[in-house]
Design a protein around this motif. Structure first.
Motif, PDB file in Angstrom:
ATOM      1  N   THR A  48       0.814  -1.225   0.000  1.00 28.37           N
ATOM      2  CA  THR A  48       0.000   0.000   0.000  1.00 28.37           C
ATOM      3  C   THR A  48       0.843   1.270   0.000  1.00 28.37           C
ATOM      4  O   THR A  48       0.454   2.274  -0.608  1.00 28.37           O
ATOM      5  CB  THR A  48      -0.934   0.017   1.223  1.00 28.37           C
ATOM      6  OG1 THR A  48      -0.143  -0.074   2.425  1.00 28.37           O
ATOM      7  CG2 THR A  48      -1.919  -1.143   1.172  1.00 28.37           C
ATOM      8  N   ARG A  49       1.980   1.254   0.678  1.00 29.10           N
ATOM      9  CA  ARG A  49       2.771   2.471   0.836  1.00 29.10           C
ATOM     10  C   ARG A  49       3.892   2.601  -0.200  1.00 29.10           C
ATOM     11  O   ARG A  49       4.503   3.648  -0.318  1.00 29.10           O
ATOM     12  CB  ARG A  49       3.407   2.518   2.226  1.00 29.10           C
ATOM     13  CG  ARG A  49       2.442   2.402   3.385  1.00 29.10           C
ATOM     14  CD  ARG A  49       1.506   3.596   3.481  1.00 29.10           C
ATOM     15  NE  ARG A  49       0.663   3.516   4.653  1.00 29.10           N
ATOM     16  CZ  ARG A  49       0.921   4.140   5.793  1.00 29.10           C
ATOM     17  NH1 ARG A  49       2.014   4.888   5.915  1.00 29.10           N
ATOM     18  NH2 ARG A  49       0.103   4.027   6.827  1.00 29.10           N
ATOM     19  N   LEU A  50       4.164   1.518  -0.940  1.00 28.41           N
ATOM     20  CA  LEU A  50       5.303   1.550  -1.862  1.00 28.41           C
ATOM     21  C   LEU A  50       4.940   1.068  -3.261  1.00 28.41           C
ATOM     22  O   LEU A  50       5.000   1.838  -4.225  1.00 28.41           O
ATOM     23  CB  LEU A  50       6.446   0.686  -1.295  1.00 28.41           C
ATOM     24  CG  LEU A  50       7.695   0.508  -2.186  1.00 28.41           C
ATOM     25  CD1 LEU A  50       8.406   1.843  -2.362  1.00 28.41           C
ATOM     26  CD2 LEU A  50       8.627  -0.533  -1.592  1.00 28.41           C
ATOM     27  N   LEU A  51       4.573  -0.198  -3.382  1.00 33.64           N
ATOM     28  CA  LEU A  51       4.465  -0.812  -4.703  1.00 33.64           C
ATOM     29  C   LEU A  51       3.276  -0.300  -5.511  1.00 33.64           C
ATOM     30  O   LEU A  51       3.415   0.012  -6.701  1.00 33.64           O
ATOM     31  CB  LEU A  51       4.392  -2.333  -4.551  1.00 33.64           C
ATOM     32  CG  LEU A  51       5.619  -2.986  -3.899  1.00 33.64           C
ATOM     33  CD1 LEU A  51       5.393  -4.483  -3.716  1.00 33.64           C
ATOM     34  CD2 LEU A  51       6.868  -2.734  -4.729  1.00 33.64           C
ATOM     35  N   LEU A  52       2.108  -0.207  -4.890  1.00 29.51           N
ATOM     36  CA  LEU A  52       0.928   0.252  -5.638  1.00 29.51           C
ATOM     37  C   LEU A  52       1.050   1.697  -6.112  1.00 29.51           C
ATOM     38  O   LEU A  52       0.809   1.984  -7.300  1.00 29.51           O
ATOM     39  CB  LEU A  52      -0.333   0.067  -4.788  1.00 29.51           C
ATOM     40  CG  LEU A  52      -1.048  -1.281  -4.920  1.00 29.51           C
ATOM     41  CD1 LEU A  52      -2.200  -1.374  -3.931  1.00 29.51           C
ATOM     42  CD2 LEU A  52      -1.555  -1.497  -6.339  1.00 29.51           C
ATOM     43  N   PRO A  53       1.421   2.654  -5.247  1.00 34.51           N
ATOM     44  CA  PRO A  53       1.525   4.039  -5.727  1.00 34.51           C
ATOM     45  C   PRO A  53       2.560   4.214  -6.836  1.00 34.51           C
ATOM     46  O   PRO A  53       2.292   4.874  -7.848  1.00 34.51           O
ATOM     47  CB  PRO A  53       1.930   4.824  -4.464  1.00 34.51           C
ATOM     48  CG  PRO A  53       1.498   3.971  -3.322  1.00 34.51           C
ATOM     49  CD  PRO A  53       1.655   2.568  -3.781  1.00 34.51           C
ATOM     50  N   LEU A  54       3.748   3.625  -6.660  1.00 34.99           N
ATOM     51  CA  LEU A  54       4.782   3.772  -7.680  1.00 34.99           C
ATOM     52  C   LEU A  54       4.402   3.055  -8.969  1.00 34.99           C
ATOM     53  O   LEU A  54       4.714   3.531 -10.066  1.00 34.99           O
ATOM     54  CB  LEU A  54       6.115   3.252  -7.154  1.00 34.99           C
ATOM     55  CG  LEU A  54       6.800   4.077  -6.069  1.00 34.99           C
ATOM     56  CD1 LEU A  54       8.129   3.453  -5.657  1.00 34.99           C
ATOM     57  CD2 LEU A  54       7.033   5.515  -6.531  1.00 34.99           C
ATOM     58  N   SER A  55       3.742   1.904  -8.860  1.00 35.55           N
ATOM     59  CA  SER A  55       3.308   1.175 -10.062  1.00 35.55           C
ATOM     60  C   SER A  55       2.290   1.987 -10.851  1.00 35.55           C
ATOM     61  O   SER A  55       2.318   1.993 -12.088  1.00 35.55           O
ATOM     62  CB  SER A  55       2.697  -0.180  -9.673  1.00 35.55           C
ATOM     63  OG  SER A  55       3.669  -1.028  -9.119  1.00 35.55           O
ATOM     64  N   LEU A  56       1.394   2.659 -10.145  1.00 35.73           N
ATOM     65  CA  LEU A  56       0.387   3.484 -10.818  1.00 35.73           C
ATOM     66  C   LEU A  56       1.048   4.613 -11.604  1.00 35.73           C
ATOM     67  O   LEU A  56       0.719   4.855 -12.779  1.00 35.73           O
ATOM     68  CB  LEU A  56      -0.588   4.059  -9.785  1.00 35.73           C
ATOM     69  CG  LEU A  56      -1.677   4.989 -10.330  1.00 35.73           C
ATOM     70  CD1 LEU A  56      -2.557   4.255 -11.320  1.00 35.73           C
ATOM     71  CD2 LEU A  56      -2.516   5.561  -9.187  1.00 35.73           C
ATOM     72  N   ILE A  57       2.005   5.285 -10.988  1.00 33.53           N
ATOM     73  CA  ILE A  57       2.716   6.377 -11.672  1.00 33.53           C
ATOM     74  C   ILE A  57       3.455   5.857 -12.898  1.00 33.53           C
ATOM     75  O   ILE A  57       3.384   6.426 -13.993  1.00 33.53           O
ATOM     76  CB  ILE A  57       3.701   7.062 -10.702  1.00 33.53           C
ATOM     77  CG1 ILE A  57       2.941   7.756  -9.573  1.00 33.53           C
ATOM     78  CG2 ILE A  57       4.582   8.068 -11.445  1.00 33.53           C
ATOM     79  CD1 ILE A  57       3.826   8.244  -8.444  1.00 33.53           C
ATOM     80  N   ILE A  65       4.047  -4.286 -16.738  1.00 34.64           N
ATOM     81  CA  ILE A  65       5.418  -3.838 -17.003  1.00 34.64           C
ATOM     82  C   ILE A  65       5.922  -2.982 -15.840  1.00 34.64           C
ATOM     83  O   ILE A  65       7.105  -3.033 -15.486  1.00 34.64           O
ATOM     84  CB  ILE A  65       5.473  -3.054 -18.325  1.00 34.64           C
ATOM     85  CG1 ILE A  65       5.011  -3.934 -19.489  1.00 34.64           C
ATOM     86  CG2 ILE A  65       6.888  -2.542 -18.598  1.00 34.64           C
ATOM     87  CD1 ILE A  65       4.700  -3.163 -20.755  1.00 34.64           C
ATOM     88  N   ALA A  66       5.031  -2.201 -15.249  1.00 33.58           N
ATOM     89  CA  ALA A  66       5.417  -1.348 -14.117  1.00 33.58           C
ATOM     90  C   ALA A  66       5.845  -2.182 -12.917  1.00 33.58           C
ATOM     91  O   ALA A  66       6.938  -2.013 -12.380  1.00 33.58           O
ATOM     92  CB  ALA A  66       4.261  -0.418 -13.754  1.00 33.58           C
ATOM     93  N   ILE A  67       4.999  -3.108 -12.480  1.00 34.07           N
ATOM     94  CA  ILE A  67       5.333  -3.865 -11.267  1.00 34.07           C
ATOM     95  C   ILE A  67       6.432  -4.882 -11.533  1.00 34.07           C
ATOM     96  O   ILE A  67       7.172  -5.263 -10.627  1.00 34.07           O
ATOM     97  CB  ILE A  67       4.073  -4.553 -10.686  1.00 34.07           C
ATOM     98  CG1 ILE A  67       4.381  -5.234  -9.345  1.00 34.07           C
ATOM     99  CG2 ILE A  67       3.497  -5.564 -11.662  1.00 34.07           C
ATOM    100  CD1 ILE A  67       4.964  -4.305  -8.296  1.00 34.07           C
TER     101      ILE A  67
END
Length: 572
Positions: A177-186, A225-227
C-alpha cells in the motif's frame, strides 16, 4: 564523451536522486513514524479486519518465517491449478491453451519466488485473466514478501536486545500500500502515454510495408510492465520482454524501466542504516555494492562497444559496437548497462538478447547472478549481503583473536554454521544442476530422452555449456533471464529449475533472518577499544574481499568451461 555513455550516467544519477529519499521514507514507514501516506491507514485497517489480522501482535523470527512460508504455499497451490485450467476460464480472447502440469509447476514456482523465469511466451502461453490474477498478483506479493522479510531482519538490530520483531502481515501490507501500488500506478501511466497497450481486445491485425498480414498481440500490459520492474520480477507481458516495442516503446521508457528496477533495492540499503540508527553502516554497504556493480558494468560496456573480434578479423567494420541481439532504438551501451543491472539485481528483464552478448559479457552476467548481493532483489539483496558480512565478521574475529561481534552481539558457532550452509547452497545448486543437465545432454540412451527431447541445445560447444550454466544460475538467483538458445520448455528443465528456484529463494531468506533473530536475543555488549566496527571503510573492503574470494573459488572452474573458454577460442 559518447552520448550513449552520457545516457548511462544520467540514468544512474536519476536512480540515486529517487532511491535515497525513498530509503529515508521507507525507514519511517516501517518504524511506524508519521509519513505523508498515512491517509492510507483506513484501507490497511480494512485489510487487517477482513483478514482477521492483529497488526500489533508481535512475532519472533520463527513465527515470521511460519507466516511467510504458509502464505507462499497457498499461492503456489492456487496458481498451479489456475494455469492448468486457464483455457476454460474467461478473458481469453486469443484462445490460448492451458499449461501442461510440468510447465505449470515451473511457472507458478517461478512467480511465487519472484524469479519469473518464463518457459512460455507471454503472447501465447497465458491469458489476460492469468496475467492478472496469477502473474501480476504474484509480482506484488512476492516482492512484498522479500521486503517484509528484510524488515524483520532490520527489527532484530534496531534495539539492543529484542525477541519481539514486529508483525509480518503489517510489514507485508505496508510494502504494497505504501510503496508498490503508488509507484506502479505512476509508472504505468508513463508507459501508457508512451505507447504501451492497455486494451483488453484480442490480437490486432495490420498490413506491413512488405504487404504481409501481421497479427500483433496486445492487452493491458502497462500495469504489469510497471510492477515487473519495481518489484524486480522481470516477467514479460510479451515473449521478447522489454526488447518488445510495445513493452518498451522508446528511450524514455527504457530509462524509466531501468530506474524502476534499481530504486527499491538501493532504498532498502539506505533504509537499513537509518532504521537501525547506524547510517554510516548503510552507506558502507551501499558503497561496497556500488563498487561491485561498476566492476561488472565497466568491462561489460567495453566488451559490447568493442564489437566482435571474429568479425573484426574478417575486416568487417563495427562502428556501433556489437549490435547482434541489440535493439537499434537503444544501442549497445545502454543495453550493456541494462544487462548488468538486471543480473546483479534479481529482475531478469531484458532489452536485448543475452545469448547474443559477447562471451566476456556473458561471464560478467553470470558472475553478477552468482554473487547476487550487489543491490540484489527487493529486500533479499541485503539479506544475501548479510551472509557475506557474517563470514567477514567471523574471519576478522579469528585474525585478531577475539570472539566475533556484530553490532554488539556475539557471533557464535550456531550463527556461523547457518551462514556457512547458506554460502555453500548456491554453488551446490548451480554446479549440481548444470552437471545434471550436462550429463543428460551427453547421454544418448532412451531413458535420458524420456525426460529431455533431442535437439534442445542449439550450441553444443562452450557456448552451449554457458547456456545450461546460465539457466541454472538464473534460477538459483531468482533472476529469470536466460540464454535463449536453450530449448527449456520440457520436463527436465521445468522440474530441475523449479526445484532450484524454490530452494534458492526460501533458504537464503530463512538463514539471514534466523541469524538476525538469534543475535537479537543475545545480551548487548557495549563497544570497547577492541570492538570490530562494521561501519568502517576497512571492514567494507574486508567484506568485498570475502565476496570476491568465495565466488572466485566457487565458480571459476565453471566459468572457465563456458564463457572464458569461448572467449579465448574466439581470439585464437
Amino acid at each position: 564523451m559518447n552520448t550513449e555513455l552520457l545516457g548511462i550516467i544520467a540514468t544512474f544519477l536519476l536512480t540515486l536522486v529517487i532511491a535515497i529519499p525513498l530509503g529515508k521514507y521507507l525507514a519511517k514507514v516501517f518504524a511506524g513514524e508519521k509519513v505523508w501516506t498515512d491517509f492510507l491507514k483506513p484501507i490497511e485497517s480494512g485489510i487487517y479486519k477482513l483478514s482477521g489480522i492483529n497488526p500489533k501482535e508481535e512475532m519472533n523470527w520463527k513465527q515470521h518465517m511460519k507466516a511467510l512460508l504458509t502464505i507462499n504455499l497457498v499461492w503456489l497451490v492456487y496458481g498451479f491449478f489456475v494455469l492448468i485450467y486457464q483455457d476454460k476460464l474467461p478473458m481469453n480472447p486469443d484462445g490460448n491453451p492451458g499449461m501442461t502440469p510440468d510447465l505449470s509447476f515451473n511457472t507458478i514456482i517461478s512467480f511465487v519466488v519472484n524469479c519469473d523465469l518464463q518457459h512460455y511466451s507471454g503472447e501465447s502461453g497465458v491469458t489476460y485473466l492469468t496475467q492478472h490474477v496469477v502473474m501480476m498478483f504474484l509480482m506484488f506479493v512476492s516482492c512484498a514478501t522479500g521486503i517484509a522479510a528484510a524488515v524483520v531482519f532490520f527489527k532484530a538490530f534496531r534495539d539492543k536486545t529484542s525477541v519481539r520483531l514486529g508483525n509480518f502481515w503489517e510489514f507485508f501490507v505496508k510494502s504494497i500500500t505504501r510503496l508498490l501500488l503508488p509507484l506502479s500506478l505512476i509508472m504505468a501511466l508513463i508507459l501508457a502515454f508512451n505507447g504501451s497497450p492497455t486494451s483488453y481486445e484480442a490480437k490486432d491485425q495490420f498490413i506491413s510495408l512488405q504487404g504481409d498480414t501481421v497479427n500483433v498481440s496486445r492487452g493491458p500490459a502497462a500495469g504489469m510492465i510497471a510492477i515487473k520492474h519495481l518489484g524486480t520480477n522481470g516477467g514479460g507481458w510479451f515473449g521478447a520482454n522489454s526488447a518488445h516495442p510495445l513493452e518498451n516503446p522508446n528511450y524514455v521508457t527504457n530509462m524509466v524501466e531501468l530506474i524502476a528496477q534499481m530504486i527499491v533495492p538501493i532504498a532498502m540499503v539506505i533504509a537499513f542504516g537509518i532504521f537501525i540508527r547506524r547510517r554510516r553502516l548503510g552507506w558502507i554497504i551501499f558503497g561496497v555494492m556500488t563498487i561491485g556493480m561498476f566492476l561488472l558494468l565497466i568491462p561489460t560496456v567495453s566488451s559490447e562497444l568493442g564489437g566482435n573480434p571474429a568479425l573484426a578479423k574478417m575486416g568487417i567494420l563495427q562502428t556501433t559496437g556489437a549490435m547482434e541481439g541489440k535493439e537499434v532504438r537503444f544501442g549497445p551501451a545502454i543495453s550493456a548497462y541494462w544487462s548488468t543491472v538486471t543480473t546483479i539485481i534479481s529482475t531478469g528483464s531484458v532489452n536485448n538478447m543475452h545469448d547474443s552478448s559477447m562471451s566476456l559479457t556473458g561471464a560478467w552476467q553470470l558472475l553478477g547472478m552468482m554473487v547476487n548481493s550487489f543491490y540484489g532483489g527487493c529486500g533479499v539483496g541485503i539479506l544475501n549481503y548479510f551472509i557475506y558480512l557474517i563470514i567477514a565478521v567471523f574471519i576478522s574475529g579469528l585474525m585478531v583473536g577475539r570472539t566475533p561481534e556484530f553490532l554488539g552481539h556475539k557471533v557464535e558457532a550456531r550463527e556461523v554454521k547457518i551462514a556457512a550452509l547458506i554460502t555453500l547452497l548456491s554453488p551446490f545448486l548451480i554446479l549440481a544442476g548444470t552437471a545434471i543437465a550436462s550429463f543428460i545432454f551427453t547421454s544418448h540412451g532412451d531413458a535420458a530422452w524420456a525426460v529431455q527431447p533431442k535437439n534442445w541445445l542449439n550450441n553444443p560447444g562452450f557456448h552451449g555449456f554457458s547456456e545450461m550454466l546460465y539457466e541454472v544460475t538464473s534460477s538459483n538467483a531468482n533472476n529469470g533471464s536466460g540464454f535463449e538458445g536453450l530449448g527449456d520448455n520440457n520436463v527436465l528443465w521445468n522440474v530441475l529449475t523449479g526445484f532450484v528456484m524454490l530452494i534458492g529463494r526460501f533458504l537464503p531468506i530463512i538463514g539471514p533472518v534466523a541469524i538476525a533473530g538469534l543475535l537479537g536475543t543475545k545480551k548487548f555488549i557495549p563497544e570497547s577499544a577492541g570492538t570490530l566496527k562494521p561501519d568502517t571503510l576497512t571492514f567494507g573492503l574486508m567484506t568485498f574481499a570475502v565476496i570476491v574470494v568465495l565466488n572466485a573459488l566457487s565458480y571459476f572452474p565453471a566459468l572457465a568451461l563456458g564463457p572464458l573458454a569461448e572467449y579465448f577460442t574466439m581470439l585464437k
